[in-house]
Each structure stands twice: as structure tokens, then as C-alpha cells.
Design a protein around this motif. Structure first.
Motif, short mmCIF file in Angstrom:
data_model
loop_
_atom_site.label_atom_id
_atom_site.label_comp_id
_atom_site.label_asym_id
_atom_site.label_seq_id
_atom_site.Cartn_x
_atom_site.Cartn_y
_atom_site.Cartn_z
N MET A 1 -23.03 13.87 -0.54
CA MET A 1 -22.76 12.47 -0.77
C MET A 1 -21.27 12.20 -0.53
SD MET A 1 -23.43 10.19 -4.21
CE MET A 1 -25.17 10.54 -4.16
N PRO A 2 -20.94 11.33 0.46
CA PRO A 2 -19.53 11.11 0.76
C PRO A 2 -18.83 10.26 -0.30
CG PRO A 2 -20.90 9.64 2.07
CD PRO A 2 -21.83 10.57 1.34
N SER A 3 -17.51 10.40 -0.34
CA SER A 3 -16.69 9.56 -1.22
C SER A 3 -15.88 8.60 -0.36
CB SER A 3 -15.77 10.42 -2.07
OG SER A 3 -14.89 11.17 -1.24
N ALA A 4 -15.46 7.48 -0.96
CA ALA A 4 -14.76 6.47 -0.17
C ALA A 4 -13.81 5.66 -1.04
CB ALA A 4 -15.76 5.54 0.51
N ILE A 5 -12.83 5.04 -0.38
CA ILE A 5 -12.03 4.00 -0.99
C ILE A 5 -12.12 2.76 -0.10
CG2 ILE A 5 -10.45 5.65 -2.05
CD1 ILE A 5 -8.32 4.69 0.01
N ILE A 6 -11.88 1.61 -0.69
CA ILE A 6 -11.86 0.33 0.03
C ILE A 6 -10.45 -0.21 -0.02
CG2 ILE A 6 -12.66 -2.07 0.03
CD1 ILE A 6 -15.26 -1.07 -1.26
N VAL A 7 -9.93 -0.64 1.11
CA VAL A 7 -8.63 -1.33 1.17
C VAL A 7 -8.92 -2.71 1.75
CG1 VAL A 7 -6.22 -1.20 1.84
CG2 VAL A 7 -7.55 0.90 1.65
N GLU A 8 -9.00 -3.70 0.88
CA GLU A 8 -9.46 -5.03 1.26
C GLU A 8 -8.80 -6.07 0.37
OE1 GLU A 8 -10.61 -8.08 2.61
OE2 GLU A 8 -12.09 -6.70 3.52
N ASP A 9 -8.09 -7.06 0.97
CA ASP A 9 -7.38 -8.05 0.15
C ASP A 9 -8.28 -9.18 -0.32
OD1 ASP A 9 -6.15 -10.53 2.33
OD2 ASP A 9 -7.39 -8.84 2.95
N GLU A 10 -9.45 -9.37 0.30
CA GLU A 10 -10.37 -10.42 -0.12
C GLU A 10 -11.29 -9.87 -1.22
OE1 GLU A 10 -12.48 -11.99 3.18
OE2 GLU A 10 -10.67 -12.23 4.42
N HIS B 1 -4.12 -4.00 -1.72
CA HIS B 1 -2.87 -3.93 -0.96
C HIS B 1 -2.74 -2.54 -0.35
CE1 HIS B 1 -1.45 -7.80 -2.50
NE2 HIS B 1 -1.96 -7.41 -3.67
N ALA B 2 -2.01 -2.44 0.75
CA ALA B 2 -1.93 -1.20 1.51
C ALA B 2 -1.13 -0.11 0.81
CB ALA B 2 -1.33 -1.48 2.88
N GLN B 3 0.03 -0.45 0.25
CA GLN B 3 0.91 0.58 -0.28
C GLN B 3 0.30 1.38 -1.43
OE1 GLN B 3 3.82 1.55 1.26
NE2 GLN B 3 3.47 3.31 -0.08
N PRO B 4 -0.36 0.73 -2.41
CA PRO B 4 -1.01 1.53 -3.45
C PRO B 4 -2.07 2.48 -2.89
CG PRO B 4 -0.83 -0.76 -4.13
CD PRO B 4 -0.43 -0.72 -2.69
N ALA B 5 -2.75 2.06 -1.83
CA ALA B 5 -3.74 2.94 -1.20
C ALA B 5 -3.06 4.16 -0.58
CB ALA B 5 -4.52 2.17 -0.14
N ALA C 1 -11.07 0.10 5.77
CA ALA C 1 -9.80 -0.63 5.86
C ALA C 1 -9.99 -1.98 6.54
CB ALA C 1 -8.76 0.20 6.62
N ASP C 2 -9.61 -3.03 5.85
CA ASP C 2 -9.60 -4.37 6.45
C ASP C 2 -8.45 -4.45 7.44
OD1 ASP C 2 -9.89 -7.07 6.99
OD2 ASP C 2 -8.72 -7.66 5.23
N ILE C 3 -8.73 -4.93 8.63
CA ILE C 3 -7.66 -5.02 9.63
C ILE C 3 -6.64 -6.10 9.26
CG2 ILE C 3 -7.24 -5.84 11.99
CD1 ILE C 3 -9.31 -4.00 12.98
N GLY C 4 -7.08 -7.15 8.59
CA GLY C 4 -6.17 -8.25 8.28
C GLY C 4 -5.53 -8.18 6.92
N LEU C 5 -4.95 -7.04 6.57
CA LEU C 5 -4.26 -6.92 5.28
C LEU C 5 -2.99 -7.76 5.27
CD1 LEU C 5 -4.71 -3.08 4.74
CD2 LEU C 5 -5.86 -4.90 3.48
N ILE D 1 0.72 -5.26 5.85
CA ILE D 1 0.67 -4.58 7.15
C ILE D 1 -0.76 -4.68 7.65
CG2 ILE D 1 2.54 -2.97 6.58
CD1 ILE D 1 0.40 -0.81 6.17
N THR D 2 -0.98 -4.54 8.92
CA THR D 2 -2.34 -4.59 9.44
C THR D 2 -3.07 -3.29 9.10
OG1 THR D 2 -1.85 -3.59 11.58
CG2 THR D 2 -1.53 -5.98 11.38
N GLY D 3 -4.39 -3.35 9.15
CA GLY D 3 -5.17 -2.15 8.94
C GLY D 3 -4.87 -1.08 9.97
N LEU D 4 -4.53 -1.52 11.19
CA LEU D 4 -4.17 -0.57 12.23
C LEU D 4 -2.90 0.19 11.86
CD1 LEU D 4 -4.83 -2.86 15.32
CD2 LEU D 4 -6.33 -1.08 14.42
N GLU D 5 -1.91 -0.53 11.32
CA GLU D 5 -0.67 0.12 10.88
C GLU D 5 -0.95 1.03 9.68
OE1 GLU D 5 2.81 -3.08 11.94
OE2 GLU D 5 1.42 -3.57 10.33
N LEU D 6 -1.86 0.60 8.82
CA LEU D 6 -2.23 1.41 7.66
C LEU D 6 -2.74 2.78 8.09
CD1 LEU D 6 -2.91 1.81 4.62
CD2 LEU D 6 -5.13 0.76 5.10
N VAL D 7 -3.58 2.79 9.11
CA VAL D 7 -4.15 4.05 9.57
C VAL D 7 -3.08 4.97 10.14
CG1 VAL D 7 -5.73 5.10 11.23
CG2 VAL D 7 -6.43 3.08 9.95
#
Length: 243
Positions: free
Chosen positions: A1-10, A34-38, A52-56, A59-65
């Protein structure tokens, strides 16, 4: 069973995804708006997947990655979520597993999760032997002969059914990722091969089961291995599936 986190401002989007992940059997560890706590969390904790939401906002989700690649304790698989399609190409250039359009549908999410599962299984299926040194010569040990891996004093040891141990290169996390479903983590410093997991043994007389101490009995291993409370439910599921 995989584990996950969500990074989403909405908030509503995060809640919808949380419900869908629960229905899909994914262990949700954290939700970040928010991105930084993640990023701070990933520097000291592990997750199999980051949604990861791209529209954080910051920073963008792309930058987050890009930043996750630099700071994460263990590199997770990335699944992007967004209401727009224009970033899809860049997302896959960053080796994202998938790209989900909002509102996310359960069937589409499950397809993405199957892709993650397939990546892990392909790695595990390709692995056949451990290469170890013994008496100054190289030996190959089929993984089926292994019983468990133990990390002690910055070294990972491979234990076989005949009670012999061998030093392994790399970290326990490396072996966990490489071996995939062949192993299950029973403690922060131990991986057990699923086919050798025999049973759970209770080590105390605590009336409150939530505070009980458990160990895992491993095939051909006399001394049971300590089990962390965090892994107890997953181990029980593995044992149930074997019956």
C-alpha cells in the motif's frame, strides 16, 4: 500500500483528493497548502508519492519538483494535479508519473496509481541476486535465500536462512526501493522478505493493545525482530493475504 502527501493550496481540491486516495487504499501522510512546509517535511520524512498542484501560490509545482530532487530524504514519485493542460509536456520532462486534470475522477486516479505500482514492480522483477564479498571473493546470493536486511552502525547487513550475514553497499532505503514488493519494513532499521514472514508475536501483557509490544517471527530465524507500531497494520495485512 503506497503512502502519499498532497501539496495543494485549494482546500476543497485537497479534500476531494484526500477522499479519493482513501477510497483507493493509499496511506495519506500529510496535506500541505504551501510548498515550503512540504519541502521541509520531505527533507526528514519519506513518502512514495507526492501529489503536487502546478498552480501553487509561492512557487509552481514544477519548481517544487526541482527542489524536491535536491532536498528529499528519499525521492518520491510525482503526480501533478491541475485544471489546465499546458504544462503537461514540462511535467513529463521532470519524470512525473502522471498528470491529473481537476476535478480528478476516481478511475483516472487509479490509473495513475497503477503506473506507480508498475514502476516499483518492474524494478523488483529485474532483481535476482545479491552480490556480496565473502573471504575475499564475490558471491551471488539469490534473493529467495535472504530472510531480512538490518541497518546497524551505518551498515546494511543481509541475513540468509542459514544464519550468515553479509555486508551490503548502499542504504536501507536504496534496498527498499529496489526490492519493492519483495520486502516489507517491520521497523525503521529492518526489512523482511515477505515470503519469510511467519507470524506476529506479542511480547507483553499490556491490557491496552494499542500500547502492546510486538515482534515478527521470520522463517529460519530464531530471534524475532522488533516491529514498530507504525508498521503493525501493514504487517497484519501481509500475513492475512498469505493465509
Amino acid at each position: 500500500m503506497p503512502s502519499a502527501i498532497i501539496v495543494e493550496d485549494e482546500v476543497l481540491a485537497a479534500e476531494r483528493l484526500r477522499v479519493l486516495l482513501e477510497e483507493s487504499g493509499v496511506v495519506l501522510l500529510k496535506v500541505f497548502h504551501h510548498a515550503q512546509p512540504a519541502l521541509d517535511w520531505l527533507a526528514v520524512h519519506e513518502a512514495d508519492i507526492v501529489f503536487a498542484d502546478i498552480g501553487l501560490p509561492e512557487i509552481t509545482g514544477l519548481e517544487l519538483v526541482e527542489r524536491i530532487k535536491r532536498v528529499a530524504k528519499r525521492q518520491p514519485e510525482i503526480i501533478f494535479t491541475t485544471a489546465y493542460e499546458e504544462h503537461a509536456l514540462r511535467a513529463f520532462e521532470l519524470a512525473a508519473v502522471d498528470y491529473l486534470l481537476k476535478p480528478i475522477k476516481l478511475t483516472r486516479l487509479q490509473t495513475a496509481l497503477e503506473r506507480v505500482s508498475k514502476k516499483y514492480q518492474e524494478k523488483a522483477d529485474d532483481f535476482t541476486h545479491f552480490k556480496v564479498f565473502s573471504r575475499d571473493r564475490m558471491m551471488e546470493i539469490p534473493w529467495q535465500q535472504a530472510r531480512y536486511l538490518l541497518a546497524e552502525n551505518k551498515t546494511v547487513y543481509l541475513y540468509t536462512g542459514d544464519g550468515i550475514s553479509y555486508d551490503l553497499p548502499k542504504t536501507l532505503l536504496y534496498w527498499e526501493e529496489l526490492l519493492g514488493d519483495k520486502v516489507i519494513r517491520v521497523h525503521r532499521n529492518a526489512l523482511v522478505f515477505r515470503h519469510t514472514l511467519d507470524c506476529l508475536i506479542r511480547m507483553d501483557d499490556e491490557e491496552d493493545e494499542s500500547n502492546a509490544t510486538w515482534c515478527a517471527k521470520v522463517l529460519d530465524v530464531e530471534k524475532p525482530l522488533a516491529v514498530s507500531r507504525r508498521q503493525l497494520a501493514a504487517i497484519r495485512r501481509v500475513l492475512k493475504d498469505k493465509t
